[in-house]
Design an enzyme around this catalytic site. Structure first.
Site, PDB file in Angstrom:
ATOM      1  N   ARG A  38     -55.176  -6.073   6.263  1.00  0.00           N
ATOM      2  CA  ARG A  38     -54.559  -5.917   7.214  1.00  0.00           C
ATOM      3  C   ARG A  38     -53.935  -7.004   7.885  1.00  0.00           C
ATOM      4  O   ARG A  38     -52.825  -6.910   8.358  1.00  0.00           O
ATOM      5  CB  ARG A  38     -55.535  -5.221   8.504  1.00  0.00           C
ATOM      6  CG  ARG A  38     -55.820  -3.876   8.091  1.00  0.00           C
ATOM      7  CD  ARG A  38     -56.921  -3.205   9.316  1.00  0.00           C
ATOM      8  NE  ARG A  38     -56.992  -1.750   9.094  1.00  0.00           N
ATOM      9  CZ  ARG A  38     -57.836  -0.861   9.636  1.00  0.00           C
ATOM     10  NH1 ARG A  38     -58.341  -1.661  10.650  1.00  0.00           N
ATOM     11  NH2 ARG A  38     -57.812   0.142   9.394  1.00  0.00           N
ATOM     12  N   LYS A 193     -64.657  17.338   6.243  1.00  0.00           N
ATOM     13  CA  LYS A 193     -64.454  18.587   7.537  1.00  0.00           C
ATOM     14  C   LYS A 193     -63.209  19.290   7.172  1.00  0.00           C
ATOM     15  O   LYS A 193     -62.018  18.703   7.384  1.00  0.00           O
ATOM     16  CB  LYS A 193     -64.670  18.110   8.832  1.00  0.00           C
ATOM     17  CG  LYS A 193     -66.192  17.700   9.015  1.00  0.00           C
ATOM     18  CD  LYS A 193     -66.316  17.400  10.590  1.00  0.00           C
ATOM     19  CE  LYS A 193     -66.609  18.541  11.245  1.00  0.00           C
ATOM     20  NZ  LYS A 193     -66.700  18.006  13.007  1.00  0.00           N
ATOM     21  N   GLY A 346     -59.110   6.566   6.225  1.00  0.00           N
ATOM     22  CA  GLY A 346     -60.343   5.489   6.063  1.00  0.00           C
ATOM     23  C   GLY A 346     -60.981   5.317   5.085  1.00  0.00           C
ATOM     24  O   GLY A 346     -61.239   4.470   4.413  1.00  0.00           O
ATOM     25  N   GLY A 369     -56.694   7.665  10.970  1.00  0.00           N
ATOM     26  CA  GLY A 369     -56.468   8.566  11.877  1.00  0.00           C
ATOM     27  C   GLY A 369     -54.869   8.749  11.950  1.00  0.00           C
ATOM     28  O   GLY A 369     -54.432   9.827  11.993  1.00  0.00           O
TER      29      GLY A 369
HETATM   30  P1  ADP Z   1     -61.124   9.939   5.141  1.00  0.00           P
HETATM   31  O1  ADP Z   1     -61.670   9.263   5.825  1.00  0.00           O
HETATM   32  O2  ADP Z   1     -60.496   9.428   3.751  1.00  0.00           O
HETATM   33  O3  ADP Z   1     -59.906  10.874   5.620  1.00  0.00           O
HETATM   34  P2  ADP Z   1     -63.195  11.985   5.547  1.00  0.00           P
HETATM   35  O4  ADP Z   1     -63.439  11.283   6.612  1.00  0.00           O
HETATM   36  O5  ADP Z   1     -62.584  13.346   5.782  1.00  0.00           O
HETATM   37  O6  ADP Z   1     -62.200  11.160   4.422  1.00  0.00           O
HETATM   38  O7  ADP Z   1     -64.192  12.376   4.492  1.00  0.00           O
HETATM   39  C1  ADP Z   1     -65.259  11.273   4.027  1.00  0.00           C
HETATM   40  C2  ADP Z   1     -66.468  11.855   4.056  1.00  0.00           C
HETATM   41  O8  ADP Z   1     -66.760  13.034   3.318  1.00  0.00           O
HETATM   42  C3  ADP Z   1     -67.492  10.836   3.116  1.00  0.00           C
HETATM   43  O9  ADP Z   1     -68.458  10.241   3.985  1.00  0.00           O
HETATM   44  C4  ADP Z   1     -68.183  11.660   1.912  1.00  0.00           C
HETATM   45  O10 ADP Z   1     -69.409  11.583   1.987  1.00  0.00           O
HETATM   46  C5  ADP Z   1     -67.695  13.173   2.691  1.00  0.00           C
HETATM   47  N1  ADP Z   1     -68.067  14.223   1.583  1.00  0.00           N
HETATM   48  C6  ADP Z   1     -67.010  14.273   0.430  1.00  0.00           C
HETATM   49  N2  ADP Z   1     -67.309  15.361  -0.409  1.00  0.00           N
HETATM   50  C7  ADP Z   1     -68.785  15.701   0.178  1.00  0.00           C
HETATM   51  C8  ADP Z   1     -69.543  16.716  -0.078  1.00  0.00           C
HETATM   52  N3  ADP Z   1     -69.338  17.529  -1.609  1.00  0.00           N
HETATM   53  N4  ADP Z   1     -70.905  16.815   0.527  1.00  0.00           N
HETATM   54  C9  ADP Z   1     -71.007  16.118   1.504  1.00  0.00           C
HETATM   55  N5  ADP Z   1     -70.154  15.103   2.017  1.00  0.00           N
HETATM   56  C10 ADP Z   1     -68.781  14.947   1.406  1.00  0.00           C
HETATM   57 MG    MG Z   2     -63.103   9.331   7.641  1.00  0.00          MG
END
Ligand code: ADP
Ligand code: MG
Length: 391
Positions: A38, A193, A346, A369
């Site tokens: 960064r 989610k 992230g 975000g």
């Molecule tokens: P990003 O930050 O890249 O946008 P997210 O915050 O949406 O990603 O998701 C990341 C989280 O999703 C991680 O903590 C990971 O453990 C969780 N995750 C991914 N697949 C699964 C799964 N099958 N069961 C439980 N948690 C999951």
């Molecule tokens: Mg995340």
């Protein structure tokens, strides 16, 4: 495209410029700065302003409560090749005096803005005080552009406000990939989610040729189709939305890839009974923790060296090495495809950094975000308030 003025559109020579920059970096256990990505992204704007003969007041937050930015000052100094003075509070008479003593070519860094609750509360008097430090304001912290904080949206009420170069790059790279991509455009979306990702998926569906869904989000899609998902993480109030996404995709002739095989376990932490099964063979006591190799293979079938891949969200619980094969596999397929690739999110960016793969992608967004907001077709409040480009 960023339709806002940048540092290149204004005359900064001899001016004191207040730069909202990106000093929120990982701090190692020994208290020193960890990954410097960064900061390296922050440098071009600072360098440019110094070359133009400006004096700089740098302000930023650090997201760890109580973390001082003092440890970041020497790192920025080294990257810029000049001294960086530090003010151990962003408010106060001593700080004002240091600002007033600044000469062109000199740099002063202020302490963590979030030491004052007024920052996150977007307090107007606080913003006005910060604004008094400069004659111009530059926003070069893309990672915080989705936040309506004082240093992001408050200060521009009091000063001419333009974008920095890393904000410009982030916005232009992400929006160009969505609006004018090299096709086929494939989106890979995972993570936890579905409720937070549905806006992205719905928006991306209009833009992409194909969409691959993984991570816990895929569990909800599988369950919505009536498949057994055992004790997997799902959001059972989102089945309707998942079905809508699938129906919309079908109606618009878009390919949607759901996992055809998954990695399951009976105990996530103890790594009990970990194995790959077809998605229609998940047992009642199984927990889906990753996508399987055949699912990664589906992506390999459709990636195209002439095209673009936008990736957001890990394919499984990738922070656990036992469950990171799917995420690593997807990373490798994207890299080896030769397609132009953009990574946002992230956790996804952290994973890629940890695997030492960051420089193999076309562009890794600094913003979690903020990049998700852009990928959902939303504007960012801290960019909306900057001066429009004059044609
Ligand atoms: P990003 O930050 O890249 O946008 P997210 O915050 O949406 O990603 O998701 C990341 C989280 O999703 C991680 O903590 C990971 O453990 C969780 N995750 C991914 N697949 C699964 C799964 N099958 N069961 C439980 N948690 C999951
Ligand atoms: Mg995340």
């Amino acid at each position: 495209m960023l339709h806002k003025q940048t540092v290149k559109d204004i005359n900064v020579t001899g001016k004191t410029v207040l730069v909202r920059t990106m000093l929120n970096v990982p701090i190692d256990d020994d208290g020193s700065v960890g990954d410097k990505k960064r900061l390296e992204s922050a440098v071009p704007t600072l360098q440019y302003l110094l070359e133009q003969g400006a004096a700089l007041v740098l302000m930023s937050h650090h997201s760890h409560e109580g973390q001082s930015l003092a440890v970041v000052a020497p790192v920025i100094a080294e990257l810029l090749g000049c001294d960086v003075a530090f003010a151990d509070d962003c408010l106060g008479e001593a700080t004002t005096a240091k600002v007033q003593a600044l000469r062109p070519g000199q740099v002063l860094m202020l302490e963590n803005l979030r030491f004052h609750p007024e920052e996150e509360a977007n307090d107007e008097a606080f913003a006005k005080q910060l604004a008094s430090y400069g004659e111009l304001y530059v926003n070069d912290d893309f990672t915080t552009c989705h936040r309506e904080h004082a240093s992001m949206v408050g200060v521009p009420k009091f000063l001419p406000a333009v974008a920095g170069l890393s904000v410009e790059t982030e916005v232009n790279t992400i929006t160009a990939a969505l609006d004018n991509p090299k096709r086929p455009l494939i989106a890979v979306s995972g993570g936890a989610k579905i409720s937070t990702k549905v806006p992205i998926i719905s928006f991306l569906l209009q833009k992409v040729d194909a969409l691959m869904i993984g991570g816990a989000m895929a569990n909800t899609f599988l369950a919505a189709e009536g498949l057994q998902v055992g004790k997997s993480l799902i959001e059972d109030d989102e089945f309707e939305i998942a079905r809508n996404v699938m129906d919309t995709a079908k109606a618009n002739n878009k390919t949607v890839l759901l996992p055809v095989d998954v990695v399951v376990t009976s105990d996530i932490d103890a790594h009990q009974n970990v194995r790959v099964v077809a998605t229609n063979e998940v047992g009642e006591d199984d927990i889906i923790v990753d996508i399987g190799p055949a699912s990664v293979g589906q992506l390999k079938q459709i990636v195209d060296p002439k095209g673009t891949v936008i990736w957001n969200g890990p394919m499984g619980i990738a922070e656990d090495e036992v469950y990171d094969d799917g995420t690593l596999g997807v990373a490798q397929v994207i890299i080896e495809s030769g397609a132009y690739s953009i990574v946002g999110g992230g956790d996804t960016a952290d994973f890629i950094d940890g695997a030492g793969l960051a420089d193999k992608f076309g562009f890794v967004s600094n913003g979690g975000g903020a990049s998700l907001e852009l990928m959902s077709g939303n504007t960012l409040p801290a960019i909306d308030v900057l001066l429009d480009k004059t044609s």
